[in-house]
Design a protein around this motif. Structure first.
Motif, short mmCIF file in Angstrom:
data_model
loop_
_atom_site.label_atom_id
_atom_site.label_comp_id
_atom_site.label_asym_id
_atom_site.label_seq_id
_atom_site.Cartn_x
_atom_site.Cartn_y
_atom_site.Cartn_z
N HIS A 1 1.64 8.43 4.64
CA HIS A 1 2.32 7.90 3.45
C HIS A 1 3.69 8.53 3.23
CE1 HIS A 1 -0.55 5.24 1.20
NE2 HIS A 1 -1.37 5.74 2.13
N HIS B 1 -3.49 11.79 6.52
CA HIS B 1 -3.12 10.54 5.83
C HIS B 1 -1.92 10.75 4.88
CE1 HIS B 1 -3.81 6.33 5.26
NE2 HIS B 1 -3.78 6.46 3.95
N HIS C 1 -6.94 9.85 0.19
CA HIS C 1 -5.73 9.74 -0.63
C HIS C 1 -5.73 10.83 -1.71
CE1 HIS C 1 -5.90 5.73 1.22
NE2 HIS C 1 -4.61 5.71 1.09
N HIS D 1 0.83 -1.21 0.00
CA HIS D 1 0.00 0.00 0.00
C HIS D 1 0.86 1.27 0.00
CE1 HIS D 1 -3.41 2.59 0.59
NE2 HIS D 1 -2.93 3.06 1.72
ZN LIG Z 1 -3.27 4.95 2.55
#
Ligand SMILES: [Zn+2]
Ligand SMILES: [Zn+2]
Length: 363
Positions: free
Chosen positions: A189, A185, A165, A111
């Motif tokens: 990442h 988020h 995202h 991911h």
């Molecule tokens: Zn994610």
């Protein structure tokens, strides 16, 4: 019918919308090869799950039938709200252990393997996680939440995470304190030092505040997306299994059994020499992986991914009428075909490419 079949067209339309909005603002958030890889990884994970025969639902049902004695009133909204909150709490620990235990990171790493951050990144889902993630939701089964509730709140948790995202939505004020948002988020990442092992929440961000894993996005240092050991491939098979192979090598070569165990259950950054030192991230010297894929190959890859989506939709429609052997054969052929597309795109690098794959120096 698998409810993901209804979500896929919405996901794809939103990707088109995000691309268009970014384009009209003059910013680039998509790279074709990266996005095709993310979508291929997502298709592959659905076929892998189909081969796994709904293991999570079967195991959950067995446990709740045997031990879940409390009977919930499904017409009471509090049943659903409490289940969602508890599910998200369990998700926090699925996710946290997925980053902090090496063998689980081998599954979740896929991911994070994109060096871009956009709605297609959300589709980079693991093809192996379904085998064990249900274990973390046993508390819901023991409390007697019916499997229907487990499946529906699980879907809500999954679908919610799609919209976070994106780089096109800034900070959202007080919402940052309660909910998982695009801003927090993005930090999750990031591979910058301040982003490592932060913001594990699925829907709610207060778990991170409770357990000390929250980090706000810094205006002066935007996240650089990706992983410290870069994937350097467009192949969804490699994305799913490269870290398992690395662990296999590490365990095989370790001399002491304590070291073998640490390679399996220690932090991904663990090594006998460095212990858990992650190393300092050099933002200035980072460059993203790329390969010189020709125009023809680009078209072939694009058509391959579009066909993959179409054949996944066909599969969702026909799977209930297929024999087990036919279903397995369909999934196997699709997984191998997706691997072949990724292999061809990556292979261009080995034939005179100028990819920047070796630019990273960090471990
Ligand atoms: Zn994610
Ligand atoms: Zn993660």
């Amino acid at each position: 019918m698998n409810p993901i079949a209804f979500a896929i067209p919405v996901f794809l339309v939103l990707i088109g919308l995000e691309f268009w909005v970014a384009h009209s603002r003059g910013v680039t958030v998509y790279r074709l090869k990266d996005s095709l890889t993310s979508i291929n990884v997502g298709i592959m994970s659905e076929f892998a799950k189909a081969m796994g025969g709904l293991i999570s639902i079967v195991m959950y049902s067995l446990i709740t039938d045997r031990f879940g004695s409390y009977v919930w009133d499904l017409s009471n909204p509090m049943t659903w709200v409490s289940a969602l909150i508890l599910y998200d709490f369990c998700y926090y620990w699925v996710h946290r252990t997925g980053h902090e235990i090496n063998i689980l990171w081998a599954s979740h790493v896929v991911h994070h393997s994109s060096e871009e951050f956009n709605l297609s990144t959300a589709l980079r889902q693991s093809s192996t996680g379904f085998l064990f993630r249900w274990i973390f939701y046993i508390p819901l089964a023991l409390l007697g939440y019916p499997v229907k509730v487990f499946v529906i709140v699980g879907l809500i948790d999954f679908v919610y995470q799609y919209w976070v995202h994106t780089q096109l939505i800034g900070k959202l004020g007080w919402l940052e304190y309660v909910m998982v948002t695009p801003s927090n988020h993005r930090v999750h990442h990031g591979q910058n030092d301040y982003c490592i092992d932060k913001n594990y929440g699925g829907i709610f961000s207060f778990w991170d505040r409770m357990f000390g894993t929250y980090a706000a996005e810094r205006d002066e240092e935007s996240p650089v997306y990706g992983i410290r050991k870069p994937l350097e491939s467009w192949n969804p098979l490699w994305a799913n299994f490269h870290h398992f192979l690395l662990i296999w090598d590490q365990v095989k070569s370790a001399q002491r059994w304590q070291h073998k165990l640490m390679y399996l259950f220690g932090k991904p950054s663990w090594s006998p020499e460095q212990n858990n030192t992650v190393g300092v991230f050099q933002t200035a010297t980072f460059s993203r992986f790329d390969t010189p894929v020709s125009g023809v190959l680009r078209k072939i890859s694009f058509i391959g991914t579009v066909s993959g989506v179409a054949l996944l939709m066909v599969f969702f429609f026909v799977q209930s009428g297929l024999s087990t052997n036919a279903r397995m054969a369909y999934c196997t052929v699709m997984i191998l075909a997706l691997g072949a597309i990724g292999w061809i795109m990556t292979r261009a690098r080995d034939h005179g490419g100028t990819g920047s794959a070796g630019a990273q120096t960090h471990a």
